[in-house]
Design a protein around this motif. Structure first.
Motif, short mmCIF file in Angstrom:
data_model
loop_
_atom_site.label_atom_id
_atom_site.label_comp_id
_atom_site.label_asym_id
_atom_site.label_seq_id
_atom_site.Cartn_x
_atom_site.Cartn_y
_atom_site.Cartn_z
N PHE A 248 0.80 -1.23 0.01
CA PHE A 248 -0.03 0.04 -0.04
C PHE A 248 0.85 1.43 -0.13
CE2 PHE A 248 -4.45 -1.28 1.26
CZ PHE A 248 -4.56 -2.11 0.44
N ASN A 249 2.31 1.06 0.33
CA ASN A 249 3.02 2.45 0.19
C ASN A 249 3.22 2.73 -1.30
OD1 ASN A 249 4.54 2.86 2.96
ND2 ASN A 249 4.13 0.69 2.78
N THR A 250 2.93 2.00 -2.14
CA THR A 250 3.32 2.26 -3.59
C THR A 250 1.70 2.65 -4.34
OG1 THR A 250 2.30 0.11 -4.73
CG2 THR A 250 4.53 0.45 -3.81
N LEU A 251 0.45 2.94 -3.43
CA LEU A 251 -0.49 3.46 -3.94
C LEU A 251 -0.76 5.05 -3.84
CD1 LEU A 251 -3.06 0.68 -2.47
CD2 LEU A 251 -1.98 0.82 -4.89
N ASN A 252 -1.46 5.70 -4.30
CA ASN A 252 -1.83 7.04 -4.43
C ASN A 252 -3.05 7.18 -3.29
OD1 ASN A 252 -2.20 9.82 -4.18
ND2 ASN A 252 -2.73 9.81 -6.37
N ALA A 253 -2.84 7.21 -2.08
CA ALA A 253 -3.89 7.12 -1.16
C ALA A 253 -4.72 8.39 -1.13
CB ALA A 253 -3.47 7.10 0.34
N ALA A 254 -4.24 9.39 -1.83
CA ALA A 254 -5.22 10.63 -1.86
C ALA A 254 -6.34 10.42 -3.20
CB ALA A 254 -4.42 11.84 -2.28
N ALA A 255 -5.92 9.69 -4.11
CA ALA A 255 -6.85 9.22 -5.29
C ALA A 255 -8.12 9.06 -4.73
CB ALA A 255 -6.23 8.31 -5.89
N THR A 256 -9.23 9.33 -5.71
CA THR A 256 -10.71 9.05 -5.43
C THR A 256 -10.70 7.52 -5.46
OG1 THR A 256 -11.28 10.98 -6.72
CG2 THR A 256 -12.97 9.33 -6.24
N LEU A 257 -10.07 6.68 -6.15
CA LEU A 257 -10.19 5.35 -6.09
C LEU A 257 -8.81 4.99 -6.24
CD1 LEU A 257 -13.10 4.91 -8.55
CD2 LEU A 257 -13.13 4.70 -6.05
N PRO A 258 -8.05 4.70 -4.86
CA PRO A 258 -6.61 4.30 -5.03
C PRO A 258 -6.33 2.97 -5.48
CG PRO A 258 -7.54 4.89 -2.88
CD PRO A 258 -8.68 4.72 -3.76
N LEU A 357 0.21 -7.25 7.22
CA LEU A 357 0.58 -5.84 7.82
C LEU A 357 1.83 -5.12 7.26
CD1 LEU A 357 -0.80 -6.50 11.45
CD2 LEU A 357 -2.19 -5.62 9.43
N ARG A 358 2.60 -5.83 6.98
CA ARG A 358 3.83 -5.09 6.44
C ARG A 358 3.70 -4.37 5.11
NH1 ARG A 358 6.91 -9.34 9.13
NH2 ARG A 358 6.67 -10.70 7.25
N ASN A 359 2.65 -4.99 4.54
CA ASN A 359 2.21 -4.53 3.21
C ASN A 359 1.06 -3.36 3.14
OD1 ASN A 359 3.53 -5.82 1.01
ND2 ASN A 359 3.27 -7.52 2.20
N ARG A 360 0.69 -2.99 4.70
CA ARG A 360 -0.48 -2.16 4.85
C ARG A 360 -0.01 -1.07 5.58
NH1 ARG A 360 -1.82 -4.89 1.32
NH2 ARG A 360 -3.88 -6.24 0.75
N TYR A 361 1.15 -1.04 6.40
CA TYR A 361 1.44 0.08 7.20
C TYR A 361 2.45 0.86 6.50
CZ TYR A 361 -0.93 -1.20 11.34
OH TYR A 361 -1.84 -1.42 12.43
N THR A 365 7.66 1.51 9.60
CA THR A 365 6.88 2.02 10.98
C THR A 365 6.19 0.77 11.74
OG1 THR A 365 4.69 2.37 10.01
CG2 THR A 365 6.22 4.48 10.20
N PHE A 366 6.09 -0.25 10.85
CA PHE A 366 5.41 -1.46 11.43
C PHE A 366 6.36 -2.40 12.27
CE2 PHE A 366 3.87 -5.85 11.20
CZ PHE A 366 3.01 -5.76 11.66
N VAL A 367 5.83 -2.58 13.48
CA VAL A 367 6.56 -3.72 14.31
C VAL A 367 5.67 -4.97 14.38
CG1 VAL A 367 7.34 -4.11 16.80
CG2 VAL A 367 7.22 -1.72 15.60
N ASP A 368 6.28 -6.11 13.79
CA ASP A 368 5.72 -7.31 13.98
C ASP A 368 4.96 -7.76 15.15
OD1 ASP A 368 6.86 -7.77 11.40
OD2 ASP A 368 8.06 -9.27 11.81
N ARG A 369 3.74 -8.13 14.91
CA ARG A 369 2.94 -8.46 16.38
C ARG A 369 3.70 -9.78 16.81
NH1 ARG A 369 1.03 -4.08 15.35
NH2 ARG A 369 -1.00 -3.55 14.38
N GLN A 370 3.61 -9.74 18.01
CA GLN A 370 4.15 -10.83 18.86
C GLN A 370 3.51 -11.40 19.97
OE1 GLN A 370 8.04 -10.12 20.18
NE2 GLN A 370 8.94 -9.52 18.08
N SER A 371 3.16 -12.59 20.07
CA SER A 371 2.27 -13.00 21.45
C SER A 371 2.57 -14.76 21.27
CB SER A 371 0.95 -12.80 21.17
OG SER A 371 0.19 -13.20 22.14
N PHE A 372 2.49 -15.14 22.63
CA PHE A 372 2.47 -16.61 22.80
C PHE A 372 0.98 -17.14 23.08
CE2 PHE A 372 6.59 -15.08 23.59
CZ PHE A 372 7.31 -15.73 22.71
#
Length: 447
Positions: A248-258, A357-361, A365-372
């Motif tokens: 999503f970093n490559t998309l134009n978020a400001a576009a009417t239809l990104p 999520l790495r492709n959405r943030y 800035t994205f920190v991998d989710r971690q949990s057990f």
């Protein structure tokens, strides 16, 4: 021999990216359904098989709301659907039920016609491909009919719960009756397994189903049935064939239809429309919008800021104002992640979740989710499923499924000061069948 004639209408939305594919089909206005090419033409009827997936599940869900003014301006059937009334929620003839069964009829016709065309060494690949497409479309349309007009699958009651009619032939004289939910899902799974065996790994175009799309649809069906081990296996098979995500970093978020139509994530393309759902009317649920963190690019890629504290959805994978309802990699990845979490394969579940999520943030800035903790990871995946797959017609079936898991999701809407609600596992989650269908068939109506 009596011949049947089929009118193949010009395909809508003939965008440049699929012009060559569409031109070949629209050049023939009438096809005699005798050859394999004729059967393929029947399955390339875009208006019947790709563009009428139905909007009732989305209108009935609560990821959006209407202002009182917009609600009052809508047709009576749409107002009734929005507030979960039990009558007059579908137009008498042109409605979602009839559209689904038109598609089933077309698929059945092709399956029957193929029985008259010998499968030979020279035509085996084409014969199998056409056969697989027909079984895919029959299964898909039965499945989406179940999502709307049948209760959630429950192994304890599926053998007696009323499902929907299983039309497996093209003879209109055969009466329709409601099969059980178990029988319906068994038919869906059987048809999709045929399609998996027959379809090529990748279709000539995303408007046609492929083996990857059939695997994805099987995963969707089995997830709905809460058969998580099998759903994992089919989701995994799908992703072994195609697993690319948009950054999503490559998309134009400001576009009417990104988001571009026919993007790399799409496995099979289909969509629905709906005036109440347009982003000038449908306002995103504020609680849903609040789930997106500041660095989550979906805040701007998916939503249009109305500059008055409300947001409209603009993130359809159709690249248009219609709503994507096909099969895509992001959905299948989230199916696999949820199944892995429920199977207590937690590192693998987190790996799938973090890949998405790495492709959405925003980059770096994205920190991998971690949990057990299994419950925590399952909850993370379900939250991302809701945030990623909104306005695709999937939320309604998700709520029904999750309430069978004991999640206890109730739906509430307020219109003109009056509150409407659906309690978990309420019969209101099963929409009434169109009245004309009940009158013509004598089938029992949903409660």
């Amino acid at each position: 021999m009596k011949k049947r004639y089929y009118i193949i209408l010009p395909l809508l939305f003939a965008l440049a990216s699929c012009k060559k594919f569409l031109d070949e089909k629209s050049n023939r206005s009438i096809a005699i359904a005798e050859t394999l090419a004729d059967q393929q033409s029947l399955l390339d009827h875009y208006q019947v098989l790709n563009q009428v997936d139905g909007n009732s599940a989305e209108i009935s869900s609560t990821d959006f709301y209407l202002t009182d003014t917009d609600f009052s301006s809508r047709l009576e059937n749409e107002r009734n659907m929005y507030t979960w009334q039990r009558a007059n929620i579908f137009l008498p003839e042109l409605n979602e039920w009839s559209n689904n069964y038109k598609a089933v009829y077309r698929a059945n016709s092709v399956i029957e016609n193929l029985g008259k065309i010998p499968r030979t060494t020279s035509n085996a690949s084409q014969w199998d491909n056409v056969n697989g497409q027909a079984y895919f479309y029959r299964a898909k349309n039965i499945l989406k009919t179940l999502f709307v007009w049948a209760p959630a699958y429950d192994v304890a009651s599926a053998g007696s719960d009323l499902g929907v009619p299983l039309r497996t032939g093209s003879d209109f004289n055969v009466p329709s009756f409601r099969s059980t939910v178990e029988e319906c899902y068994s038919q869906v799974l059987s048809d999709l397994r045929v399609s998996v065996r027959c379809l090529p790994p990748v279709a000539v175009h995303m408007m046609r189903p492929s083996k990857a799309a059939a695997y994805g649809m099987l995963a969707r069906a089995l997830l709905t049935m809460r058969r998580y081990n099998e759903a994992f296996l089919y989701a995994d098979s799908c992703l072994r064939l195609k697993n690319e995500l948009m950054d999503f970093n490559t998309l134009n978020a400001a576009a009417t239809l990104p988001i571009q139509r026919f993007n790399v994530e799409v496995l099979h393309e289909s969509f629905f429309t709906g005036v109440p759902l347009s982003n000038v009317r449908a306002k995103t649920d504020p609680q849903l919008f609040a789930l997106y963190e500041t660095n989550d690019l979906r805040r701007n890629v998916f939503f249009n800021d109305n500059k008055n504290g409300t947001y409209g959805f603009k993130g359809s994978y159709e690249g248009f104002t219609t709503f994507f309802a096909g099969v895509a990699v992001d959905e299948v990845l989230l199916i696999r992640a949820e199944c892995l979490a429920r199977l207590n394969r937690l590192p693998e579940a987190l790996a799938d979740l973090n890949k998405l999520l790495r492709n959405r943030y925003k980059k770096n800035t994205f920190v991998d989710r971690q949990s057990f903790d299994q419950v925590a990871i399952t909850t993370m995946v379900l939250n991302e499923r809701r945030k990623e797959l909104l306005m695709r017609g999937l939320r309604w079936a998700d709520v029904k499924r999750l309430n069978k898991e004991g999640v206890g999701i109730s739906l509430t809407r307020t219109v003109n000061g009056k509150s409407y609600s659906l309690a978990p596992n309420s019969s209101g989650f099963v929409l009434p069948i169109p009245e004309l269908v009940i009158e013509a068939s004598g089938m029992p109506q949903n409660p």
